[in-house]
Design a protein around this motif. Structure first.
Motif, PDB file in Angstrom:
ATOM      1  N   SER A 160       0.792  -1.240   0.000  1.00 17.21           N
ATOM      2  CA  SER A 160       0.000   0.000   0.000  1.00 17.21           C
ATOM      3  C   SER A 160       0.816   1.278   0.000  1.00 17.21           C
ATOM      4  O   SER A 160       0.244   2.368   0.030  1.00 17.21           O
ATOM      5  CB  SER A 160      -0.896   0.035   1.238  1.00 17.21           C
ATOM      6  OG  SER A 160      -1.621  -1.129   1.361  1.00 17.21           O
TER       7      SER A 160
ATOM      8  N   GLN B  58       3.445   7.755  -0.312  1.00 14.88           N
ATOM      9  CA  GLN B  58       1.995   7.812  -0.485  1.00 14.88           C
ATOM     10  C   GLN B  58       1.384   6.498  -0.008  1.00 14.88           C
ATOM     11  O   GLN B  58       1.814   5.425  -0.421  1.00 14.88           O
ATOM     12  CB  GLN B  58       1.649   8.035  -1.971  1.00 14.88           C
ATOM     13  CG  GLN B  58       0.170   8.129  -2.255  1.00 14.88           C
ATOM     14  CD  GLN B  58      -0.480   9.396  -1.670  1.00 14.88           C
ATOM     15  OE1 GLN B  58       0.128  10.467  -1.687  1.00 14.88           O
ATOM     16  NE2 GLN B  58      -1.680   9.259  -1.125  1.00 14.88           N
TER      17      GLN B  58
ATOM     18  N   ASN C 127      -1.923   4.321  -0.039  1.00 11.09           N
ATOM     19  CA  ASN C 127      -3.258   4.091  -0.597  1.00 11.09           C
ATOM     20  C   ASN C 127      -3.675   2.715  -0.121  1.00 11.09           C
ATOM     21  O   ASN C 127      -3.316   1.710  -0.706  1.00 11.09           O
ATOM     22  CB  ASN C 127      -3.234   4.084  -2.131  1.00 11.09           C
ATOM     23  CG  ASN C 127      -2.970   5.458  -2.677  1.00 11.09           C
ATOM     24  OD1 ASN C 127      -3.505   6.445  -2.185  1.00 11.09           O
ATOM     25  ND2 ASN C 127      -2.120   5.532  -3.692  1.00 11.09           N
ATOM     26  N   SER C 128      -4.395   2.682   0.976  1.00 11.25           N
ATOM     27  CA  SER C 128      -4.714   1.391   1.587  1.00 11.25           C
ATOM     28  C   SER C 128      -6.206   1.332   1.873  1.00 11.25           C
ATOM     29  O   SER C 128      -6.849   2.373   2.003  1.00 11.25           O
ATOM     30  CB  SER C 128      -3.901   1.283   2.889  1.00 11.25           C
ATOM     31  OG  SER C 128      -4.616   0.678   3.910  1.00 11.25           O
TER      32      SER C 128
ATOM     33  N   CYS D 249      -6.724   3.628   4.936  1.00 11.33           N
ATOM     34  CA  CYS D 249      -6.645   5.089   4.887  1.00 11.33           C
ATOM     35  C   CYS D 249      -5.825   5.539   3.677  1.00 11.33           C
ATOM     36  O   CYS D 249      -5.182   4.729   3.011  1.00 11.33           O
ATOM     37  CB  CYS D 249      -5.972   5.625   6.155  1.00 11.33           C
ATOM     38  SG  CYS D 249      -4.258   5.092   6.312  1.00 11.33           S
ATOM     39  N   GLN D 250      -5.900   6.841   3.441  1.00 11.31           N
ATOM     40  CA  GLN D 250      -5.040   7.523   2.463  1.00 11.31           C
ATOM     41  C   GLN D 250      -4.138   8.438   3.268  1.00 11.31           C
ATOM     42  O   GLN D 250      -4.627   9.160   4.146  1.00 11.31           O
ATOM     43  CB  GLN D 250      -5.881   8.461   1.608  1.00 11.31           C
ATOM     44  CG  GLN D 250      -6.781   7.830   0.606  1.00 11.31           C
ATOM     45  CD  GLN D 250      -6.059   7.741  -0.710  1.00 11.31           C
ATOM     46  OE1 GLN D 250      -5.971   6.649  -1.229  1.00 11.31           O
ATOM     47  NE2 GLN D 250      -5.529   8.846  -1.207  1.00 11.31           N
TER      48      GLN D 250
ATOM     49  N   ARG E 175      -0.130  10.832   3.167  1.00  8.20           N
ATOM     50  CA  ARG E 175       1.069  11.264   2.446  1.00  8.20           C
ATOM     51  C   ARG E 175       2.070  11.835   3.449  1.00  8.20           C
ATOM     52  O   ARG E 175       1.694  12.624   4.321  1.00  8.20           O
ATOM     53  CB  ARG E 175       0.699  12.332   1.411  1.00  8.20           C
ATOM     54  CG  ARG E 175       1.861  12.820   0.592  1.00  8.20           C
ATOM     55  CD  ARG E 175       1.409  13.727  -0.532  1.00  8.20           C
ATOM     56  NE  ARG E 175       0.688  12.984  -1.569  1.00  8.20           N
ATOM     57  CZ  ARG E 175       0.370  13.459  -2.769  1.00  8.20           C
ATOM     58  NH1 ARG E 175       0.707  14.708  -3.092  1.00  8.20           N
ATOM     59  NH2 ARG E 175      -0.277  12.736  -3.649  1.00  8.20           N
TER      60      ARG E 175
ATOM     61  N   GLU F 104      -1.348  14.503   4.624  1.00 10.79           N
ATOM     62  CA  GLU F 104      -2.677  13.968   4.314  1.00 10.79           C
ATOM     63  C   GLU F 104      -2.916  12.776   5.212  1.00 10.79           C
ATOM     64  O   GLU F 104      -2.013  11.960   5.419  1.00 10.79           O
ATOM     65  CB  GLU F 104      -2.688  13.497   2.846  1.00 10.79           C
ATOM     66  CG  GLU F 104      -3.989  12.888   2.395  1.00 10.79           C
ATOM     67  CD  GLU F 104      -3.894  12.272   0.976  1.00 10.79           C
ATOM     68  OE1 GLU F 104      -2.801  12.268   0.370  1.00 10.79           O
ATOM     69  OE2 GLU F 104      -4.925  11.781   0.521  1.00 10.79           O
ATOM     70  N   TYR F 105      -4.112  12.703   5.774  1.00  7.93           N
ATOM     71  CA  TYR F 105      -4.540  11.470   6.457  1.00  7.93           C
ATOM     72  C   TYR F 105      -6.065  11.435   6.402  1.00  7.93           C
ATOM     73  O   TYR F 105      -6.734  12.302   6.973  1.00  7.93           O
ATOM     74  CB  TYR F 105      -4.068  11.412   7.912  1.00  7.93           C
ATOM     75  CG  TYR F 105      -4.729  10.267   8.658  1.00  7.93           C
ATOM     76  CD1 TYR F 105      -4.418   8.941   8.335  1.00  7.93           C
ATOM     77  CD2 TYR F 105      -5.708  10.494   9.625  1.00  7.93           C
ATOM     78  CE1 TYR F 105      -5.060   7.884   8.972  1.00  7.93           C
ATOM     79  CE2 TYR F 105      -6.342   9.438  10.267  1.00  7.93           C
ATOM     80  CZ  TYR F 105      -6.009   8.139   9.923  1.00  7.93           C
ATOM     81  OH  TYR F 105      -6.663   7.092  10.550  1.00  7.93           O
ATOM     82  N   THR F 106      -6.579  10.480   5.684  1.00  5.02           N
ATOM     83  CA  THR F 106      -8.028  10.327   5.566  1.00  5.02           C
ATOM     84  C   THR F 106      -8.371   8.879   5.873  1.00  5.02           C
ATOM     85  O   THR F 106      -8.054   7.979   5.093  1.00  5.02           O
ATOM     86  CB  THR F 106      -8.510  10.692   4.142  1.00  5.02           C
ATOM     87  OG1 THR F 106      -8.000  11.983   3.808  1.00  5.02           O
ATOM     88  CG2 THR F 106     -10.026  10.714   4.062  1.00  5.02           C
TER      89      THR F 106
ATOM     90  N   ASP G  67      -7.559   2.661  10.245  1.00  7.90           N
ATOM     91  CA  ASP G  67      -8.807   3.198   9.700  1.00  7.90           C
ATOM     92  C   ASP G  67      -9.560   4.004  10.756  1.00  7.90           C
ATOM     93  O   ASP G  67     -10.654   4.494  10.500  1.00  7.90           O
ATOM     94  CB  ASP G  67      -9.692   2.075   9.124  1.00  7.90           C
ATOM     95  CG  ASP G  67     -10.034   1.022  10.157  1.00  7.90           C
ATOM     96  OD1 ASP G  67      -9.483   1.063  11.289  1.00  7.90           O
ATOM     97  OD2 ASP G  67     -10.856   0.145   9.857  1.00  7.90           O
TER      98      ASP G  67
END
Ligand SMILES: O=P(O)(O)OC[C@H]1O[C@H](O)[C@H](O)[C@@H](O)[C@@H]1O
Length: 284
Positions: A6, A20, A22-23, A26-27, A29, A39-41, A135
């Motif tokens: 990821s 980066q 991409n899991s 979460c997303q 950077r 970035e953390y979403t 998550d």
């Protein structure tokens, strides 16, 4: 380049490298410059981290947003010629390890001391940061280790920029009872939940380890470990116009609640001792 299922390493237009994530969890950077998360979403939730729309990611310049790591001093140094918030946020860190577990991704980076000018930091220490991304929450753990024989002192902060759709409808709960200084004045006692209607730059000592930020998009919980002090900041109208990489009206959309070790809460490391400052950020 793929580092794990990821996590990839990539370069933005200006040339700065980042990891980066991409899991399904979460997303996220993380830039190598400053080891700065931008970035953390968490999956199926809104972004928890804010970055200015004017940010252009230049080498050697602090990124306006995310979580700048302020080290080895927070704020203006007693030598006012020295850079505000220290040197770690504009130095190039090294990615050390990426580990994918079932319910979290762990990414650690270290700051090679050869990157740090000895004028600013002549001490023999190690500085590492670990991001634990799930998550549910973002955990940031900043560890200082004194490798030398004499004691070392420092101040520091994880300068988290958090989003809100409207600062005038945002409040911070959990600071009541703490003492703060602001614009060099105080200490004052925080009596109420904090609301925003002016420039805010409060440095709290002995604050409780959890604050709740209520925004129209939901509640953001910010917890701290090994940190009695924290900083609450919104630049408001006039200061927004003076800030680098910050649009004049962006103070409406952000606030900073920073896990710190400042004032009486500075870090004092005996020889061979370690200290880990942590912040844990999640939707409540
Ligand atoms: O513009 P910077 O150097 O990134 O600093 C941004 C802000 O950081 C902290 O929150 C300080 O308490 C503020 O006084 C300062 O303005």
């Amino acid at each position: 380049m793929q580092l794990s299922p990821s996590v990839t390493i990539a370069r933005c237009e200006s040339g700065l490298e980042y990891l980066q994530v991409n899991s399904p969890l979460c997303q996220a950077r993380i830039f190598l410059q400053g080891a700065q998360l931008t970035e953390y979403t968490p999956a199926n939730q809104k972004p928890l981290i804010w970055v200015s729309s004017e940010e252009d990611y230049q080498e050697g310049k602090s990124i306006r947003g995310g979580i700048p790591i302020c080290w080895p001093w927070f704020g203006v140094h007693q030598n006012p010629e020295w850079p505000i918030h220290g040197v770690a946020r504009v130095s190039l860190w090294r990615a050390e390890e990426v580990k994918e577990e079932q319910d979290a991704i762990r990414i650690s980076l270290s700051l090679p001391m050869a990157q740090v000018d000895k004028t600013y930091w002549p001490h023999n220490t190690k500085l590492e940061v670990e991001y634990v991304l799930s998550d549910k929450q973002l955990e940031v753990r900043l560890t200082n280790t004194n490798l030398g024989d004499s004691p070392v002192q420092l101040t520091q902060a994880l300068h988290s920029y958090l989003p809100t759709p409207d600062i005038t409808q945002t409040s911070v709960d959990g600071l009541q009872g703490a003492q703060y200084i602001e614009f060099g004045e105080g200490p004052f006692e925080q009596q109420e939940v904090v609301h925003f209607g002016r420039e805010t730059d409060m440095v709290y000592s002995d604050a409780k380890p959890l604050q709740r930020i209520r925004t129209p998009d939901g509640t953001i919980e910010v917890a701290r470990e090994n940190s009695r002090s924290c900083v609450l900041w919104n630049p408001w109208v006039d200061k927004s116009q003076r800030l680098s990489n910050f649009a004049d009206d962006e103070y409406h959309k952000m606030l900073c609640l920073e896990a710190a070790n400042v004032l009486d809460d500075k870090v004092e490391l005996a020889a061979q001792q370690s200290h880990t400052l942590a912040t844990i950020i999640r939707w409540g």
